[in-house]
Design a protein around this motif. Structure first.
Motif, PDB file in Angstrom:
ATOM      1  N   ASP A 128       6.080  10.122  -2.548  1.00  0.00           N
ATOM      2  CA  ASP A 128       5.499   8.787  -2.367  1.00  0.00           C
ATOM      3  C   ASP A 128       5.889   8.244  -0.997  1.00  0.00           C
ATOM      4  N   TYR A 129       4.938   7.550  -0.366  1.00  0.00           N
ATOM      5  CA  TYR A 129       5.251   6.854   0.885  1.00  0.00           C
ATOM      6  C   TYR A 129       4.771   5.416   0.791  1.00  0.00           C
ATOM      7  N   ASN A 130       5.702   4.456   0.988  1.00  0.00           N
ATOM      8  CA  ASN A 130       5.390   3.036   0.981  1.00  0.00           C
ATOM      9  C   ASN A 130       5.097   2.600   2.409  1.00  0.00           C
ATOM     10  N   VAL A 131       3.853   2.245   2.677  1.00  0.00           N
ATOM     11  CA  VAL A 131       3.433   1.896   4.034  1.00  0.00           C
ATOM     12  C   VAL A 131       4.142   0.645   4.534  1.00  0.00           C
ATOM     13  N   ASN A 132       4.354  -0.330   3.646  1.00  0.00           N
ATOM     14  CA  ASN A 132       4.950  -1.604   4.060  1.00  0.00           C
ATOM     15  C   ASN A 132       6.416  -1.484   4.431  1.00  0.00           C
ATOM     16  N   SER A 133       7.174  -0.786   3.597  1.00  0.00           N
ATOM     17  CA  SER A 133       8.627  -0.702   3.814  1.00  0.00           C
ATOM     18  C   SER A 133       9.061   0.591   4.492  1.00  0.00           C
ATOM     19  N   ASN A 134       8.117   1.499   4.707  1.00  0.00           N
ATOM     20  CA  ASN A 134       8.418   2.791   5.323  1.00  0.00           C
ATOM     21  C   ASN A 134       9.397   3.608   4.480  1.00  0.00           C
ATOM     22  N   ASP A 135       9.351   3.408   3.156  1.00  0.00           N
ATOM     23  CA  ASP A 135      10.214   4.145   2.239  1.00  0.00           C
ATOM     24  C   ASP A 135       9.554   5.442   1.814  1.00  0.00           C
ATOM     25  N   LEU A 136      10.379   6.462   1.645  1.00  0.00           N
ATOM     26  CA  LEU A 136       9.904   7.763   1.191  1.00  0.00           C
ATOM     27  C   LEU A 136      10.664   8.160  -0.067  1.00  0.00           C
ATOM     28  N   ALA A 137       9.938   8.574  -1.096  1.00  0.00           N
ATOM     29  CA  ALA A 137      10.547   9.041  -2.348  1.00  0.00           C
ATOM     30  C   ALA A 137      10.041  10.444  -2.639  1.00  0.00           C
ATOM     31  N   VAL A 138      10.959  11.316  -3.067  1.00  0.00           N
ATOM     32  CA  VAL A 138      10.614  12.703  -3.343  1.00  0.00           C
ATOM     33  C   VAL A 138      11.201  13.094  -4.692  1.00  0.00           C
ATOM     34  N   GLY A 139      10.432  13.844  -5.490  1.00  0.00           N
ATOM     35  CA  GLY A 139      10.921  14.282  -6.785  1.00  0.00           C
ATOM     36  C   GLY A 139      10.499  15.695  -7.108  1.00  0.00           C
ATOM     37  N   PHE A 140      11.305  16.357  -7.947  1.00  0.00           N
ATOM     38  CA  PHE A 140      11.051  17.735  -8.354  1.00  0.00           C
ATOM     39  C   PHE A 140      11.236  17.858  -9.862  1.00  0.00           C
ATOM     40  N   GLU A 141      10.425  18.721 -10.472  1.00  0.00           N
ATOM     41  CA  GLU A 141      10.551  18.983 -11.903  1.00  0.00           C
ATOM     42  C   GLU A 141      10.306  20.462 -12.165  1.00  0.00           C
ATOM     43  N   VAL A 142      11.191  21.054 -12.979  1.00  0.00           N
ATOM     44  CA  VAL A 142      11.021  22.434 -13.442  1.00  0.00           C
ATOM     45  C   VAL A 142      11.189  22.428 -14.954  1.00  0.00           C
ATOM     46  N   ILE A 143      10.235  23.045 -15.667  1.00  0.00           N
ATOM     47  CA  ILE A 143      10.279  23.084 -17.128  1.00  0.00           C
ATOM     48  C   ILE A 143      10.746  24.468 -17.568  1.00  0.00           C
ATOM     49  N   ILE A 144      11.837  24.496 -18.301  1.00  0.00           N
ATOM     50  CA  ILE A 144      12.428  25.742 -18.771  1.00  0.00           C
ATOM     51  C   ILE A 144      12.002  25.996 -20.212  1.00  0.00           C
ATOM     52  N   GLY A 145      11.355  27.128 -20.409  1.00  0.00           N
ATOM     53  CA  GLY A 145      10.952  27.520 -21.762  1.00  0.00           C
ATOM     54  C   GLY A 145       9.988  26.579 -22.426  1.00  0.00           C
ATOM     55  N   ASP A 146       9.248  25.796 -21.658  1.00  0.00           N
ATOM     56  CA  ASP A 146       8.278  24.830 -22.182  1.00  0.00           C
ATOM     57  C   ASP A 146       8.935  23.778 -23.081  1.00  0.00           C
ATOM     58  N   TRP A 184       0.846  -1.193   0.000  1.00  0.00           N
ATOM     59  CA  TRP A 184       0.000   0.000   0.000  1.00  0.00           C
ATOM     60  C   TRP A 184       0.881   1.242   0.000  1.00  0.00           C
ATOM     61  N   LYS A 185       0.504   2.211  -0.844  1.00  0.00           N
ATOM     62  CA  LYS A 185       1.274   3.451  -0.964  1.00  0.00           C
ATOM     63  C   LYS A 185       0.346   4.661  -0.999  1.00  0.00           C
ATOM     64  N   GLY A 186       0.898   5.781  -0.574  1.00  0.00           N
ATOM     65  CA  GLY A 186       0.203   7.050  -0.689  1.00  0.00           C
ATOM     66  C   GLY A 186       1.101   8.051  -1.389  1.00  0.00           C
ATOM     67  N   GLY A 187       0.508   9.025  -2.067  1.00  0.00           N
ATOM     68  CA  GLY A 187       1.301  10.012  -2.785  1.00  0.00           C
ATOM     69  C   GLY A 187       0.651  11.375  -2.796  1.00  0.00           C
ATOM     70  N   VAL A 188       1.481  12.407  -2.982  1.00  0.00           N
ATOM     71  CA  VAL A 188       1.032  13.799  -3.057  1.00  0.00           C
ATOM     72  C   VAL A 188       1.731  14.467  -4.232  1.00  0.00           C
ATOM     73  N   ARG A 189       0.998  15.288  -4.966  1.00  0.00           N
ATOM     74  CA  ARG A 189       1.592  16.117  -6.018  1.00  0.00           C
ATOM     75  C   ARG A 189       1.212  17.569  -5.759  1.00  0.00           C
TER      76      ARG A 189
END
Length: 285
Positions: free
Chosen positions: A219-237, A202-207
């Motif tokens: 992202d948060y993985n409930v089973n393994s207690n893992d946390l993943a974080v990501g960032f994106e910036v678009i330059i000039g489309d 089971w996982k939960g996520g936020v954007r």
């Protein structure tokens, strides 16, 4: 000559033990990082730390969160290829298609993890998404899993093995710049390699969109207690720049956007396993 023959027998026995040991360790590796477990189906996802539950706005949603397919506005085809951890012959290929239709969307994908000439893992997936309201969508994915060892001479693991599983997902658009998501994967805990089971996850996520051309995903993985974080910036489309972290492992990537085409590239750095690179393309039809 007899001692020489005994030496040859001893060497052959040792090589057999080494082969068996190596394959067993590769199977252990594949159960942790293989096609049957979670994987980054696109370079965009990988370069953002693998945080995909709330991202899921392209054809990779077939694998990460089937509910996210409803966010796709036009038919999309995606393909990617990964070289894994500087290991000769160890690679992963992935192809997916997503087809929106009003308040519904369909998706299909095929993923293969391969150690050339020795081992294959395949996942064939079909997914469906339904929009329940302006802010809520749900999804279901069914998968056929299979794996096979080639020419290994191991009697305990001959022939291709098959199993099936299913996953569910939900996304909720809480505000214009906030989206929340939940997934449940491998809910029937299918038996896989050598009788091992793939546990339900089971996982939960936020954007979050802090501004129009930027986003953050978690992202948060409930089973393994893992946390993943990501960032994106678009330059000039045209030029998306990406950064992510998962279990203190950094990921990087970029893309090139041009009309209906997207090209993406990602790098994951692991101090124990080495580098993983992934390249891919998305086409909107």
């Amino acid at each position: 000559m007899k001692p020489h023959k005994n030496l040859i027998k001893s060497v052959r026995k040792s090589l057999s033990i080494i082969l068996t040991f190596s394959l067993s360790h590769f199977l252990t590796f594949s159960l942790s990082y293989g096609a049957f477990d979670e994987f980054s189906a696109s370079p965009r996802v990988l370069s953002m730390g693998g945080a995909s539950i709330a991202l899921s706005d392209d054809a990779s949603a077939v694998n990460s969160n089937p509910a996210g397919l409803i966010q796709i506005e036009t038919t999309e085809v995606m393909a990617s290829y990964s070289d894994l951890y500087n290991t000769d012959g160890l690679s992963r290929g992935h192809i997916a298609v997503a087809i929106p239709s009003g308040a519904n969307a369909l998706g299909f994908s095929f993923n293969r993890l391969s150690l050339k000439g020795i081992y294959d893992e395949d996942v064939l997936s079909a997914a469906f998404s339904r929009q329940l309201s302006n802010h809520l969508a749900v999804g279901l994915a069914v998968r056929i899993l299979s794996d096979e060892i080639h020419d290994a001479g191991l009697n305990f693991y001959k022939g291709r093995k098959y199993s099936g599983t299913y996953s569910v997902g939900m996304i909720h658009q809480a505000a214009d710049n906030w989206l929340f998501a939940i997934t449940g994967e491998n809910l029937n805990e299918p038996a896989i390699a050598a009788g091992e089971k793939n546990s339900a996850v089971w996982k939960g996520g936020v954007r979050f969109h802090p501004f129009e051309t930027g986003l953050m995903v978690l992202d948060y993985n409930v089973n393994s207690n893992d946390l993943a974080v990501g960032f994106e910036v678009i330059i000039g489309d045209v030029l998306p720049l990406r950064l992510g972290f998962r279990n203190q492992k950094p990921t990087f990537g970029f893309g090139i956007r041009h009309n209906f085409l997207n090209f993406d590239f990602a790098i994951l750095s692991d101090t124990n396993l080495g580098l993983q690179t992934q390249a891919g393309m998305r086409i909107r039809i």
